[in-house]
Design an enzyme around this catalytic site. Structure first.
Site, PDB file in Angstrom:
ATOM      1  N   LYS A 102     134.359  50.738  99.547  1.00 12.62           N
ATOM      2  CA  LYS A 102     133.506  50.510 100.717  1.00 12.62           C
ATOM      3  C   LYS A 102     134.396  50.384 101.950  1.00 12.62           C
ATOM      4  O   LYS A 102     135.234  49.491 102.043  1.00 12.62           O
ATOM      5  CB  LYS A 102     132.663  49.248 100.544  1.00 12.62           C
ATOM      6  N   GLY A 163     126.295  38.227 108.336  1.00  6.29           N
ATOM      7  CA  GLY A 163     126.182  36.781 108.231  1.00  6.29           C
ATOM      8  C   GLY A 163     125.145  36.141 109.127  1.00  6.29           C
ATOM      9  O   GLY A 163     124.992  34.920 109.124  1.00  6.29           O
ATOM     10  N   ALA A 189     124.346  44.056 105.554  1.00  4.51           N
ATOM     11  CA  ALA A 189     124.535  43.031 106.580  1.00  4.51           C
ATOM     12  C   ALA A 189     123.227  42.647 107.251  1.00  4.51           C
ATOM     13  O   ALA A 189     122.408  43.501 107.596  1.00  4.51           O
ATOM     14  CB  ALA A 189     125.542  43.462 107.648  1.00  4.51           C
ATOM     15  N   GLY A 190     123.061  41.335 107.410  1.00  5.19           N
ATOM     16  CA  GLY A 190     121.947  40.795 108.180  1.00  5.19           C
ATOM     17  C   GLY A 190     120.775  40.286 107.379  1.00  5.19           C
ATOM     18  O   GLY A 190     119.897  39.614 107.922  1.00  5.19           O
ATOM     19  N   ASN A 211     125.732  39.319 100.800  1.00  4.85           N
ATOM     20  CA  ASN A 211     126.612  38.265 100.311  1.00  4.85           C
ATOM     21  C   ASN A 211     126.175  36.908 100.847  1.00  4.85           C
ATOM     22  O   ASN A 211     125.741  36.029 100.105  1.00  4.85           O
ATOM     23  CB  ASN A 211     128.052  38.559 100.685  1.00  4.85           C
ATOM     24  N   THR A 212     126.220  36.735 102.170  1.00  3.43           N
ATOM     25  CA  THR A 212     125.951  35.440 102.780  1.00  3.43           C
ATOM     26  C   THR A 212     124.556  34.922 102.447  1.00  3.43           C
ATOM     27  O   THR A 212     124.373  33.714 102.228  1.00  3.43           O
ATOM     28  CB  THR A 212     126.116  35.520 104.309  1.00  3.43           C
TER      29      THR A 212
END
Length: 261
Positions: A102, A163, A189-190, A211-212
């Site tokens: 990635k 995040g 993301a987001g 992830n977050t």
């Protein structure tokens, strides 16, 4: 949904949810959350996670064995094409020549927004060296198409800043990217909660990476399970085809003929 697999670079994966391995309390929580997510592709930040390059430190491979998961090394924390290329070359050495990676090149430490000129430059070099590049990018339909033309095997536009948990801020751009792409499109993301993941899948995304949203939840393992269910439900809804949106419902859901009088 038997047979409805995520296909990337000639490989089929049972889960359309991809998860990261950072920000967890410890390795045991990482293992439990990844297992609950049902993910088969797990991202690893080579600059921040030990997968063998730091002897004597806890090794991620001890809790997420490569024979069970496809490890996707990423260039998180890189701010130039040169840094990203060097990081992913190291990852290929550490993972016995595996070429699926990635690519992530960031603009600044505050927003972590993708640096698109550097991303495009790095993608060209990596593809020419035989890497199978999944690429984090802006939700710009034209630059996303350019990355596909370079030879990237998956396009990964952000829903909102890494995040942030703000969810999908520009569904129209995502729709344009999906409509024009001939390779998988995954939101990266987001995502903040399960409904964000479901919406991404309902829009027609091939998968979601997060992830977050899981690691920073009050109960990461339970959130991982929720995300697993949301991605599955969103995919089912997309395949089923939603009813048309209408200003007024001219046809009642219950018949008005043959009523009992």
């Amino acid at each position: 949904m038997n047979g409805d697999t995520l296909n990337i670079a000639g490989q089929a994966f049972e889960s359309r949810l991809l998860v990261g391995t950072g920000k967890y309390r410890d390795m045991e929580q990482t293992r439990a959350a990844v297992e609950a997510s049902g993910a088969r592709i797990v991202t690893v930040a080579i600059r921040r996670t030990n997968i063998g390059q730091s002897r004597g430190e806890p090794n991620l491979l001890d809790v997420l064995p490569p024979e069970r998961y496809t490890l996707l090394p990423n260039s998180a924390g890189c701010y130039s094409a040169e840094e990203a290329i060097r990081t992913l070359r190291l990852a290929r050495e550490l993972l016995d020549g595996r070429s699926l990676v990635k690519l992530e090149v960031l603009s600044d430490e505050r927003t972590l927004y993708p640096n698109m000129p550097e991303t495009l430059r790095a993608a060209e070099v990596l593809v020419s060296e035989g890497f199978q590049v999944m690429v984090y990018c802006a939700d710009d339909p034209f630059q996303a198409k350019r990355l596909e033309e370079i030879g990237c095997v998956a396009i990964m536009p952000l829903a909102s800043l890494i995040g942030s948990g703000m969810g999908i801020l520009n569904p129209w751009n995502l729709h344009l990217i999906i409509e024009n792409a001939k390779v998988p499109v995954l939101v990266d993301a987001g995502v903040g909660t399960a409904s964000d993941a479901a919406i991404a899948m309902e829009l027609g995304c091939d998968g979601v990476l997060m992830n977050t949203a899981i690691a920073s939840a009050q109960n990461p393992v339970l959130m991982a399970e929720a995300m697993r269910n949301a991605v599955h439900a969103g995919r089912q809804a997309y395949l089923a085809g939603r009813m048309p949106r209408k200003y007024y419902a001219a046809n009642p859901s219950s018949p008005n003929t043959g009523l009992i009088t």
